[in-house]
Design an enzyme around this catalytic site. Structure first.
Site, PDB file in Angstrom:
ATOM      1  N   CYS A  94       0.884  -1.127  -0.189  1.00  0.00           N
ATOM      2  CA  CYS A  94      -0.080   0.131   0.114  1.00  0.00           C
ATOM      3  C   CYS A  94       1.028   1.095   0.222  1.00  0.00           C
ATOM      4  O   CYS A  94       1.828   1.299   0.795  1.00  0.00           O
ATOM      5  CB  CYS A  94      -0.774   0.122   1.272  1.00  0.00           C
ATOM      6  SG  CYS A  94      -1.989   1.507   1.286  1.00  0.00           S
ATOM      7  N   HIS A 136      -9.016  -4.434  -1.326  1.00  0.00           N
ATOM      8  CA  HIS A 136      -7.995  -3.585  -0.692  1.00  0.00           C
ATOM      9  C   HIS A 136      -8.637  -2.216  -0.730  1.00  0.00           C
ATOM     10  O   HIS A 136      -8.360  -1.320   0.313  1.00  0.00           O
ATOM     11  CB  HIS A 136      -6.672  -3.560  -1.172  1.00  0.00           C
ATOM     12  CG  HIS A 136      -5.602  -2.695  -0.842  1.00  0.00           C
ATOM     13  ND1 HIS A 136      -4.642  -3.120   0.061  1.00  0.00           N
ATOM     14  CD2 HIS A 136      -5.332  -1.357  -1.006  1.00  0.00           C
ATOM     15  CE1 HIS A 136      -3.916  -1.936   0.539  1.00  0.00           C
ATOM     16  NE2 HIS A 136      -4.401  -0.909  -0.436  1.00  0.00           N
ATOM     17  N   GLU A 137      -8.929  -1.853  -1.979  1.00  0.00           N
ATOM     18  CA  GLU A 137      -9.271  -0.328  -1.903  1.00  0.00           C
ATOM     19  C   GLU A 137     -10.570   0.059  -1.374  1.00  0.00           C
ATOM     20  O   GLU A 137     -10.599   1.081  -0.605  1.00  0.00           O
ATOM     21  CB  GLU A 137      -9.412   0.216  -3.657  1.00  0.00           C
ATOM     22  CG  GLU A 137      -8.081   0.084  -4.219  1.00  0.00           C
ATOM     23  CD  GLU A 137      -6.888   0.783  -3.667  1.00  0.00           C
ATOM     24  OE1 GLU A 137      -7.158   1.892  -3.240  1.00  0.00           O
ATOM     25  OE2 GLU A 137      -5.732   0.280  -3.796  1.00  0.00           O
TER      26      GLU A 137
END
Length: 182
Positions: A94, A136-137
């Site tokens: 990230c 994830h987003e």
């Protein structure tokens, strides 16, 4: 359009539950979308990697995600509506936690409902890498970071150690990732 700084771990905006967009066609949403695109392009140039950014990563606590894997994709108010029965493990990284990779478990297949910039409802089915990326987003929009989802033995790896062992160009190489968690 502007390149905005990436917010880093410790910034409270990364832990915020982002606001739902009421007017997807508004000028304010267009600004966030353009800034996400410009910032991602800048990050890719500087880091030689990058597939997506969520609005809180550039300081906007709203439910917007910009993805650039094949074709650019802007998701407004994305919501996971269906999750497949099988999971897989992946080393996640990230831009908001640039020094670390975390082994996480993600659904192999998901469906995501969202609005486009015209305010139209859309749905996408994603598998494997795209499914992992969207999970994830969307986590970012809920104030959840990859460090909140460690899985397996030794789930943390410093990027410096990863690069020594696998090289910087191997970030998303499937054989290398599988070798790490098989």
């Amino acid at each position: 359009m502007a390149v905005r700084p990436i917010r880093l771990l410790g910034d409270p905006i990364l832990r915020a539950d982002c606001e739902t967009i009421i007017r997807p066609k508004s000028a304010a949403v267009r600004v966030v979308a353009d800034d996400l695109q410009e910032t991602l392009h800048d990050v890719k140039l500087r880091n030689n990697r990058g597939r997506a950014l969520a609005a809180p990563q550039i300081g906007a606590p709203v439910r917007v995600v910009y993805v650039e894997v094949e074709d650019p994709l802007l998701l407004i108010n994305p919501e996971i509506t269906d999750v497949g029965a099988t999971d897989f493990m992946v080393w996640d990284d990230c831009f908001s936690i640039p020094h670390l990779l975390v082994r996480v478990q993600r659904a192999h297949r998901i469906k995501v409902k969202y609005q486009d910039i015209a305010g139209e409802s859309q749905e996408i089915e994603a598998v494997e890498g795209m499914a992992e990326l969207l999970q994830h987003e969307i986590d970012h929009l809920d104030g959840v970071l990859m460090v909140d989802r460690p899985s397996g033995l030794d789930p943390f790896c410093l990027r410096e150690e990863w690069n020594k062992q696998y090289g910087e160009s191997e970030q998303y190489s499937e054989p290398v990732l599988r070798e790490c968690w098989d």
